[in-house]
Design a protein around this motif. Structure first.
Motif, PDB file in Angstrom:
ATOM      1  N   THR A  71      69.559  48.600 -10.436  1.00  0.00           N
ATOM      2  CA  THR A  71      70.278  49.580  -9.600  1.00  0.00           C
ATOM      3  C   THR A  71      70.139  50.954 -10.230  1.00  0.00           C
ATOM      4  O   THR A  71      70.443  51.140 -11.423  1.00  0.00           O
ATOM      5  N   MET A  72      69.674  51.902  -9.461  1.00  0.00           N
ATOM      6  CA  MET A  72      69.620  53.298  -9.904  1.00  0.00           C
ATOM      7  C   MET A  72      70.537  54.124  -9.007  1.00  0.00           C
ATOM      8  O   MET A  72      70.489  54.005  -7.772  1.00  0.00           O
ATOM      9  N   GLN A  73      71.373  54.903  -9.623  1.00  0.00           N
ATOM     10  CA  GLN A  73      72.339  55.714  -8.871  1.00  0.00           C
ATOM     11  C   GLN A  73      71.880  57.166  -8.829  1.00  0.00           C
ATOM     12  O   GLN A  73      71.648  57.777  -9.876  1.00  0.00           O
ATOM     13  N   GLN A  74      71.719  57.708  -7.638  1.00  0.00           N
ATOM     14  CA  GLN A  74      71.306  59.100  -7.473  1.00  0.00           C
ATOM     15  C   GLN A  74      72.524  59.958  -7.163  1.00  0.00           C
ATOM     16  O   GLN A  74      73.350  59.605  -6.314  1.00  0.00           O
ATOM     17  N   ASN A  75      72.655  61.066  -7.871  1.00  0.00           N
ATOM     18  CA  ASN A  75      73.761  61.998  -7.634  1.00  0.00           C
ATOM     19  C   ASN A  75      73.232  63.426  -7.629  1.00  0.00           C
ATOM     20  O   ASN A  75      72.506  63.822  -8.552  1.00  0.00           O
ATOM     21  N   PHE A  76      73.560  64.179  -6.601  1.00  0.00           N
ATOM     22  CA  PHE A  76      73.233  65.602  -6.612  1.00  0.00           C
ATOM     23  C   PHE A  76      74.164  66.351  -5.654  1.00  0.00           C
ATOM     24  O   PHE A  76      74.782  65.755  -4.776  1.00  0.00           O
ATOM     25  N   ARG A  77      74.240  67.625  -5.847  1.00  0.00           N
ATOM     26  CA  ARG A  77      75.085  68.471  -5.013  1.00  0.00           C
ATOM     27  C   ARG A  77      74.242  69.568  -4.386  1.00  0.00           C
ATOM     28  O   ARG A  77      73.284  70.055  -5.003  1.00  0.00           O
ATOM     29  N   VAL A  78      74.610  69.935  -3.183  1.00  0.00           N
ATOM     30  CA  VAL A  78      73.939  71.024  -2.482  1.00  0.00           C
ATOM     31  C   VAL A  78      74.990  72.081  -2.150  1.00  0.00           C
ATOM     32  O   VAL A  78      76.026  71.769  -1.553  1.00  0.00           O
ATOM     33  N   THR A  79      74.738  73.306  -2.535  1.00  0.00           N
ATOM     34  CA  THR A  79      75.669  74.399  -2.266  1.00  0.00           C
ATOM     35  C   THR A  79      75.226  75.151  -1.018  1.00  0.00           C
ATOM     36  O   THR A  79      74.056  75.518  -0.890  1.00  0.00           O
ATOM     37  N   TYR A  80      76.154  75.357  -0.111  1.00  0.00           N
ATOM     38  CA  TYR A  80      75.871  76.115   1.105  1.00  0.00           C
ATOM     39  C   TYR A  80      76.622  77.447   1.050  1.00  0.00           C
ATOM     40  O   TYR A  80      77.770  77.519   0.611  1.00  0.00           O
ATOM     41  N   SER A  81      75.944  78.485   1.501  1.00  0.00           N
ATOM     42  CA  SER A  81      76.564  79.810   1.540  1.00  0.00           C
ATOM     43  C   SER A  81      76.011  80.576   2.739  1.00  0.00           C
ATOM     44  O   SER A  81      74.790  80.615   2.930  1.00  0.00           O
ATOM     45  N   LEU A 123      75.598  63.014  20.425  1.00  0.00           N
ATOM     46  CA  LEU A 123      74.417  63.302  19.609  1.00  0.00           C
ATOM     47  C   LEU A 123      74.610  64.643  18.916  1.00  0.00           C
ATOM     48  O   LEU A 123      74.961  65.627  19.556  1.00  0.00           O
ATOM     49  N   GLY A 124      74.380  64.680  17.616  1.00  0.00           N
ATOM     50  CA  GLY A 124      74.573  65.947  16.936  1.00  0.00           C
ATOM     51  C   GLY A 124      74.213  65.891  15.469  1.00  0.00           C
ATOM     52  O   GLY A 124      73.772  64.870  14.946  1.00  0.00           O
ATOM     53  N   THR A 125      74.404  67.015  14.809  1.00  0.00           N
ATOM     54  CA  THR A 125      74.065  67.153  13.397  1.00  0.00           C
ATOM     55  C   THR A 125      75.133  67.974  12.690  1.00  0.00           C
ATOM     56  O   THR A 125      75.881  68.732  13.318  1.00  0.00           O
ATOM     57  N   PHE A 126      75.192  67.810  11.380  1.00  0.00           N
ATOM     58  CA  PHE A 126      75.916  68.744  10.524  1.00  0.00           C
ATOM     59  C   PHE A 126      74.864  69.635   9.889  1.00  0.00           C
ATOM     60  O   PHE A 126      74.035  69.164   9.087  1.00  0.00           O
ATOM     61  N   ALA A 127      74.847  70.901  10.260  1.00  0.00           N
ATOM     62  CA  ALA A 127      73.839  71.824   9.741  1.00  0.00           C
ATOM     63  C   ALA A 127      74.437  73.226   9.680  1.00  0.00           C
ATOM     64  O   ALA A 127      74.603  73.877  10.719  1.00  0.00           O
ATOM     65  N   PRO A 128      74.812  73.698   8.513  1.00  0.00           N
ATOM     66  CA  PRO A 128      75.389  75.033   8.401  1.00  0.00           C
ATOM     67  C   PRO A 128      74.429  76.106   8.903  1.00  0.00           C
ATOM     68  O   PRO A 128      73.211  75.995   8.728  1.00  0.00           O
ATOM     69  N   PRO A 129      74.946  77.158   9.537  1.00  0.00           N
ATOM     70  CA  PRO A 129      74.080  78.253   9.978  1.00  0.00           C
ATOM     71  C   PRO A 129      73.601  79.082   8.798  1.00  0.00           C
ATOM     72  O   PRO A 129      74.144  78.990   7.691  1.00  0.00           O
ATOM     73  N   TYR A 130      72.577  79.880   9.048  1.00  0.00           N
ATOM     74  CA  TYR A 130      72.093  80.805   8.031  1.00  0.00           C
ATOM     75  C   TYR A 130      73.004  82.025   7.962  1.00  0.00           C
ATOM     76  O   TYR A 130      73.223  82.598   6.896  1.00  0.00           O
ATOM     77  N   ILE A 164      81.803  79.203  13.685  1.00  0.00           N
ATOM     78  CA  ILE A 164      82.072  79.337  12.260  1.00  0.00           C
ATOM     79  C   ILE A 164      81.668  78.098  11.470  1.00  0.00           C
ATOM     80  O   ILE A 164      81.225  78.177  10.332  1.00  0.00           O
ATOM     81  N   GLY A 165      81.823  76.912  12.077  1.00  0.00           N
ATOM     82  CA  GLY A 165      81.651  75.668  11.347  1.00  0.00           C
ATOM     83  C   GLY A 165      80.212  75.216  11.205  1.00  0.00           C
ATOM     84  O   GLY A 165      79.266  75.992  11.393  1.00  0.00           O
ATOM     85  N   VAL A 166      80.031  73.923  10.926  1.00  0.00           N
ATOM     86  CA  VAL A 166      78.720  73.401  10.561  1.00  0.00           C
ATOM     87  C   VAL A 166      78.206  72.350  11.547  1.00  0.00           C
ATOM     88  O   VAL A 166      77.209  71.688  11.271  1.00  0.00           O
ATOM     89  N   LYS A 167      78.865  72.213  12.693  1.00  0.00           N
ATOM     90  CA  LYS A 167      78.509  71.145  13.628  1.00  0.00           C
ATOM     91  C   LYS A 167      77.679  71.667  14.797  1.00  0.00           C
ATOM     92  O   LYS A 167      77.884  72.782  15.280  1.00  0.00           O
ATOM     93  N   ASN A 168      76.744  70.841  15.233  1.00  0.00           N
ATOM     94  CA  ASN A 168      75.928  71.106  16.414  1.00  0.00           C
ATOM     95  C   ASN A 168      75.891  69.816  17.225  1.00  0.00           C
ATOM     96  O   ASN A 168      76.041  68.727  16.667  1.00  0.00           O
TER      97      ASN A 168
END
Length: 394
Positions: A3-13, A169-176, A154-158
């Motif tokens: 078992t390999m555990q992957q961990n990472f964080r993504v910062t949105y701004s 049907l949709g995505t979580f995708a923050p705007p630019y 304002i939010g991150v939903k489409n």
């Protein structure tokens, strides 16, 4: 077993900008937003709400002039795509496929931009097209309605509607970036201007009692859409919305609770039952009233708090009852709401103004009585509610 555990964080701004005359000769908001990307020439595909084109016929020419003035920095790759305004663009998402096809035709890539100009439904549909093209083209939102400027943009939903369900049907995708031009509000019909105020009342109710009291004090100005009051309301609502997202608000909804959807389990059902004849903000106002009544009668808010909530909504001009409420299948609507998020049923209710608590069970008989209350309130016959409630509790 290995078992390999992957961990990472993504910062949105991303910036949320408030301005006027966004395509004016001296306004640099859009230029500044795209220039952050660092490209010498920024390629942009524009999609625009048919309602704003109809109400502001000179806008297309102004956009074209803006593109010519700044062609060394920004390339508009085609004439703006006109997207049908309102829920139709989500119910029959022909434009989604068209925008996706144009990203291919014009070689729009992940370093390019799609600029969505319009109300919440158009932002949802265009955002879905952007998020699913090349797994994500940069999206700049330019909201044109009260609801879109203080909530949807304002939010991150489409998303789009499918299989008879809202936002299936949709995505979580923050705007630019998000660029709010207050001048767009001058073009709105009364219903659209009013509808967005419901979301401001909602977010104040769940996040900040002081903001709710400020809205209550200015409800007369909001009822006539006094510009300074409207702009102050939009900015504060946006600020509270953003704070919720970034301060442990579960922006991608990985948990079971959706506080920003207070009042929405019934609102979404009303929109479906009326095929969009009732606007989202109008349905949310009814949903707020309904769940505030329920919160009151399970002892979570006081009678004084309840009356303030109903009063602000009515004084702003909302009708807190619609005949479609009688056709709401409460159990089915709650189940649909649960399935959209997953996990255990979790409905946000008030615990005072500015505070919330989550319920995992809803007394459907009591909720039906709350619906009957709204009907009787509209008829001016509230006295029968207390007797019905006493019988139910007894």
């Amino acid at each position: 077993m290995i078992t390999m555990q992957q961990n990472f964080r993504v910062t949105y701004s991303y910036p949320v900008i408030f301005t006027r005359d966004v395509f004016g000769a001296h306004n640099t908001a859009l230029l500044d937003a795209v220039s952050v990307a660092g490209s010498r020439l920024n390629r942009v595909l524009i999609a625009i709400d048919s309602n704003i084109v109809e109400s502001t016929p000179e806008l297309l020419a102004r956009i074209e002039d803006f593109g010519r003035r700044h062609r060394k920095i920004m390339e508009f790759v085609d004439s703006p795509v006109i997207v049908r305004g309102g829920e139709i663009c989500k119910n029959e998402p022909l434009e989604v496929a068209h925008i996706q096809a144009l990203t291919l035709k014009h070689h729009i890539c992940r370093h390019s931009f799609i600029l969505a100009i319009g109300g919440g439904a158009v932002l949802d549909a265009v955002g879905f097209a952007a998020a699913t093209s090349h797994r994500g083209v940069r999206l700049i939102r330019m909201p044109t309605t009260t609801l879109a400027q203080n909530d949807a943009g304002i939010g991150v939903k489409n998303g789009v509607n499918a299989f008879g369900r809202k936002n299936f049907l949709g995505t979580f995708a923050p705007p630019y970036a998000v660029i709010n031009d207050f001048d767009f509000l001058k073009t709105l019909p009364v219903r659209d201007m009013r509808a967005g105020i419901a979301e401001a009342v909602k977010v104040a109710l769940i996040k900040d009692g002081a903001s709710f009291n400020a809205l209550y004090a200015e409800r007369g100005k909001l009822a006539v859409f006094e510009p300074e009051a409207m702009e102050k309301m939009i900015i504060r609502c946006s600020e509270l919305h953003m704070e919720h997202i970034c301060q442990g608000g579960d922006p991608f909804e990985g948990g079971e609770s959706r506080p920003l959807d207070f009042g929405h389990w019934s609102a979404h059902n009303l929109e479906e039952l009326t095929s969009g004849d009732i606007k989202h903000g109008e349905a949310v106002a009814i949903g707020i009233a309904l769940d505030s009544l329920y919160s009151r009668h399970i002892g979570r808010i006081t009678e004084q708090e309840l009356q303030k909530i109903l009063t602000i909504l009515e004084d702003i001009g909302f009708d807190l009852y619609h005949p479609a409420l009688e056709r709401v299948d409460i159990d089915r609507a709650l189940q649909g709401f649960r399935e959209h998020l997953g996990g255990e049923l979790t409905i946000t209710m008030l615990r005072g103004i500015g505070r919330i608590s989550d319920l995992h069970e809803i007394d459907t008989k009591l909720m039906r009585i709350c619906i009957e209350t709204l009907a009787r309130r509209k008829e001016g016959k509230e006295d029968g509610y207390d007797r019905a409630l006493q019988q139910h509790v007894g």
